[in-house]
Write a protein that holds these residues in place. Structure first.
Motif, PDB file in Angstrom:
ATOM      1  N   GLU A   1       0.737  -1.236   0.134  1.00 18.01           N
ATOM      2  CA  GLU A   1      -0.067  -0.105  -0.017  1.00 18.01           C
ATOM      3  C   GLU A   1       0.887   1.323  -0.135  1.00 18.01           C
ATOM      4  O   GLU A   1       2.016   1.413   0.813  1.00 18.01           O
ATOM      5  N   LEU A   2       0.450   2.197  -0.857  1.00 21.29           N
ATOM      6  CA  LEU A   2       1.496   3.354  -0.968  1.00 21.29           C
ATOM      7  C   LEU A   2       0.753   4.643  -0.467  1.00 21.29           C
ATOM      8  O   LEU A   2      -0.526   4.717  -0.743  1.00 21.29           O
ATOM      9  N   VAL A   3       1.420   5.152   0.504  1.00 19.51           N
ATOM     10  CA  VAL A   3       0.869   6.464   0.979  1.00 19.51           C
ATOM     11  C   VAL A   3       1.838   7.802   0.414  1.00 19.51           C
ATOM     12  O   VAL A   3       3.218   7.497   0.054  1.00 19.51           O
ATOM     13  N   ASN A   4       1.400   9.068   0.383  1.00 18.73           N
ATOM     14  CA  ASN A   4       2.195  10.089  -0.076  1.00 18.73           C
ATOM     15  C   ASN A   4       2.803   9.728  -1.534  1.00 18.73           C
ATOM     16  O   ASN A   4       3.863  10.069  -2.113  1.00 18.73           O
ATOM     17  N   HIS A   5       1.966   9.145  -2.578  1.00 23.90           N
ATOM     18  CA  HIS A   5       2.047   8.966  -3.808  1.00 23.90           C
ATOM     19  C   HIS A   5       2.067  10.200  -4.726  1.00 23.90           C
ATOM     20  O   HIS A   5       2.315   9.703  -5.939  1.00 23.90           O
ATOM     21  N   GLY A   6       1.757  11.040  -4.415  1.00 24.78           N
ATOM     22  CA  GLY A   6       1.729  12.350  -5.393  1.00 24.78           C
ATOM     23  C   GLY A   6       0.434  12.617  -5.907  1.00 24.78           C
ATOM     24  O   GLY A   6       0.368  13.449  -6.779  1.00 24.78           O
ATOM     25  N   ILE A   7      -0.618  11.608  -5.754  1.00 29.13           N
ATOM     26  CA  ILE A   7      -1.959  12.113  -6.468  1.00 29.13           C
ATOM     27  C   ILE A   7      -2.563  13.024  -5.291  1.00 29.13           C
ATOM     28  O   ILE A   7      -2.641  12.410  -4.062  1.00 29.13           O
ATOM     29  N   SER A   8      -2.998  13.965  -5.728  1.00 31.57           N
ATOM     30  CA  SER A   8      -3.846  14.918  -4.698  1.00 31.57           C
ATOM     31  C   SER A   8      -4.961  14.213  -3.804  1.00 31.57           C
ATOM     32  O   SER A   8      -5.668  13.626  -4.703  1.00 31.57           O
ATOM     33  N   HIS A   9      -4.932  14.669  -2.683  1.00 28.42           N
ATOM     34  CA  HIS A   9      -6.117  13.919  -1.676  1.00 28.42           C
ATOM     35  C   HIS A   9      -7.470  14.527  -2.386  1.00 28.42           C
ATOM     36  O   HIS A   9      -8.375  13.928  -2.172  1.00 28.42           O
ATOM     37  N   GLU A  10      -7.463  15.889  -2.787  1.00 27.33           N
ATOM     38  CA  GLU A  10      -8.703  16.661  -2.865  1.00 27.33           C
ATOM     39  C   GLU A  10      -9.183  15.726  -4.334  1.00 27.33           C
ATOM     40  O   GLU A  10     -10.484  15.662  -4.388  1.00 27.33           O
ATOM     41  N   LEU A  11      -8.424  15.305  -5.328  1.00 24.63           N
ATOM     42  CA  LEU A  11      -8.777  14.773  -6.477  1.00 24.63           C
ATOM     43  C   LEU A  11      -9.466  13.393  -6.210  1.00 24.63           C
ATOM     44  O   LEU A  11     -10.370  12.936  -6.619  1.00 24.63           O
ATOM     45  N   MET A  12      -8.589  12.759  -5.310  1.00 22.00           N
ATOM     46  CA  MET A  12      -9.111  11.385  -4.685  1.00 22.00           C
ATOM     47  C   MET A  12     -10.661  11.414  -4.143  1.00 22.00           C
ATOM     48  O   MET A  12     -11.421  10.747  -4.351  1.00 22.00           O
ATOM     49  N   ASP A  13     -10.815  12.474  -3.339  1.00 24.34           N
ATOM     50  CA  ASP A  13     -12.215  12.563  -2.707  1.00 24.34           C
ATOM     51  C   ASP A  13     -13.221  13.016  -3.677  1.00 24.34           C
ATOM     52  O   ASP A  13     -14.211  12.581  -3.719  1.00 24.34           O
ATOM     53  N   THR A  14     -12.815  13.892  -4.525  1.00 23.69           N
ATOM     54  CA  THR A  14     -13.621  14.259  -5.840  1.00 23.69           C
ATOM     55  C   THR A  14     -13.914  12.846  -6.607  1.00 23.69           C
ATOM     56  O   THR A  14     -15.164  12.421  -6.971  1.00 23.69           O
ATOM     57  N   VAL A  15     -13.043  11.984  -6.867  1.00 21.49           N
ATOM     58  CA  VAL A  15     -13.411  10.932  -7.589  1.00 21.49           C
ATOM     59  C   VAL A  15     -14.111   9.803  -6.897  1.00 21.49           C
ATOM     60  O   VAL A  15     -15.177   9.367  -7.145  1.00 21.49           O
ATOM     61  N   GLU A  16     -13.983   9.757  -5.776  1.00 25.21           N
ATOM     62  CA  GLU A  16     -14.823   9.080  -4.709  1.00 25.21           C
ATOM     63  C   GLU A  16     -16.255   9.183  -4.614  1.00 25.21           C
ATOM     64  O   GLU A  16     -17.068   8.718  -4.865  1.00 25.21           O
ATOM     65  N   ARG A  17     -16.350  10.767  -4.373  1.00 25.30           N
ATOM     66  CA  ARG A  17     -17.860  11.333  -4.401  1.00 25.30           C
ATOM     67  C   ARG A  17     -18.681  10.917  -5.579  1.00 25.30           C
ATOM     68  O   ARG A  17     -19.522  10.487  -5.573  1.00 25.30           O
ATOM     69  N   LEU A  18     -17.812  11.361  -6.725  1.00 27.13           N
ATOM     70  CA  LEU A  18     -18.660  11.220  -8.058  1.00 27.13           C
ATOM     71  C   LEU A  18     -18.744   9.713  -8.294  1.00 27.13           C
ATOM     72  O   LEU A  18     -19.734   9.460  -8.749  1.00 27.13           O
ATOM     73  N   THR A  19     -18.072   8.877  -8.074  1.00 26.80           N
ATOM     74  CA  THR A  19     -18.062   7.392  -8.239  1.00 26.80           C
ATOM     75  C   THR A  19     -19.522   7.043  -7.382  1.00 26.80           C
ATOM     76  O   THR A  19     -20.353   6.244  -7.895  1.00 26.80           O
ATOM     77  N   LYS A  20     -19.547   7.435  -6.005  1.00 26.50           N
ATOM     78  CA  LYS A  20     -20.481   6.803  -5.269  1.00 26.50           C
ATOM     79  C   LYS A  20     -21.990   7.670  -5.736  1.00 26.50           C
ATOM     80  O   LYS A  20     -22.998   6.823  -5.776  1.00 26.50           O
TER      81      LYS A  20
END
Length: 317
Positions: free
Chosen positions: A35-54
């Motif tokens: 499992e990777l942390v601090n991988h360079g993909i913004s947390h904000e983008l990940m939160d957006t992707v998660e919200r829109l996917t759901k």
């Protein structure tokens, strides 16, 4: 019990680089997952992707899934179901040519977020392939070049939801399998668990962690490393409550890429070549029908094909 490997990729930039590379090496050799942390993909983008996917699942897929369950009578299942999975999915292709604009029902902001997310994941996949090259003692770029084929790598995403299941003891979210391709990057739900891998005969949970990316090794990397790194059986359990989101992106060889153990590794380890040479799309055709069976017979079948045709490596760009 050993703890699941969690790697802070930022530490590659400082004095802990050697220790971090060793952790990646150990994870690839002994787990097939990390499992990777601090991988360079913004947390904000990940939160957006998660919200829109759901949101997309609720709006466009939930009713369809319920109708499918009802039509198959799955709520009333009395015995274990081994021929299907309790999941609702759709697929996006990014490389060589994106199909995101053609997928029906996707809102424009969702398309945009997924495109941006895919760009970050592609960059991360290529960074990881070079880190694996470094650990394996292969020249930088070797794995990327091997994956290239004539049109570049294939890269796509499976977006899945695992809705609450009334009989979790009888039906899996996704049956046990290894992944056919190269390197897999997974953004999974951090609240609803379910992903497990098989290690030393035991099923181990892949811990849900906020903003992490789970990495696993596919069959093609097992072949190229001549078995030094192995693809690992994994599965998804269903849960009685909570809808688990899973966004798995597959950075795979191009369809016409020729896959075989890296000669430098075979020579260095002074061992025989354990795997055949084959064209990736031939392997995928075979895998399509045998995904939920052991991988070893797939490799054997490729040996039979290899002996009947002469494969010349494709010139890479």
């Amino acid at each position: 019990m050993e703890t699941f490997p969690v790697i802070n990729i930022e530490k590659l930039n400082g004095e802990e680089r050697a220790a971090t590379m060793e952790m990646i090496k150990d994870a690839c050799e002994n787990w097939g997952f990390f499992e990777l942390v601090n991988h360079g993909i913004s947390h904000e983008l990940m939160d957006t992707v998660e919200r829109l996917t759901k949101e997309h699942y609720k709006k466009c897929m939930e009713q369809r899934f319920k109708e499918m369950v009802a039509s198959k009578g799955l709520e009333a299942a009395q015995s274990e179901i081994n021929d299907m999975d309790w999941e609702s999915t759709f697929f996006l292709r990014h490389l060589p040519v994106s199909n995101i604009s053609e997928i029906p029902d996707l809102e424009e902001d969702y398309r945009k977020a997924m495109k941006e997310f895919a760009v970050g994941l592609e960059k991360l996949a290529e960074q990881l392939l070079d880190l694996l090259c470094e650990n394996l003692g292969l020249e930088k770029g070797y794995l990327k070049k091997t994956f290239y084929g004539s049109k570049g790598p294939t890269f796509g995403t499976k977006v899945s939801n695992y809705p609450p299941c009334p009989r979790p003891e009888l039906i899996k979210g996704l049956r046990a399998h290894t992944d056919a391709g190269g390197i897999i990057l997974l953004f999974q739900d951090d609240k609803v668990s379910g992903l497990q891998l098989l290690k030393d005969g035991e099923w181990i949970d892949v811990p849900p962690m906020r903003h992490s990316i789970v990495i696993n090794i596919g069959d093609q990397l097992e072949v190229i490393t001549n078995g030094k790194y192995k693809s690992v059986l994994h599965r998804v359990l269903t849960q009685p409550d909570g809808n688990r989101m899973s966004i798995a992106s597959f950075y795979n060889p191009g369809g016409d890429a020729v896959i075989y153990p890296a000669p430098a590794l075979v020579e260095k380890e002074e061992q025989k070549q354990m795997y055949p040479k084959f064209v990736f799309e031939d392997y995928m055709k075979l895998y399509a029908g045998l995904k939920f069976q052991a991988k070893e017979p797939r490799f054997e079948a490729m040996k039979d094909i290899e002996s009947s045709i002469n494969l010349d490596p494709i010139t890479t760009v």
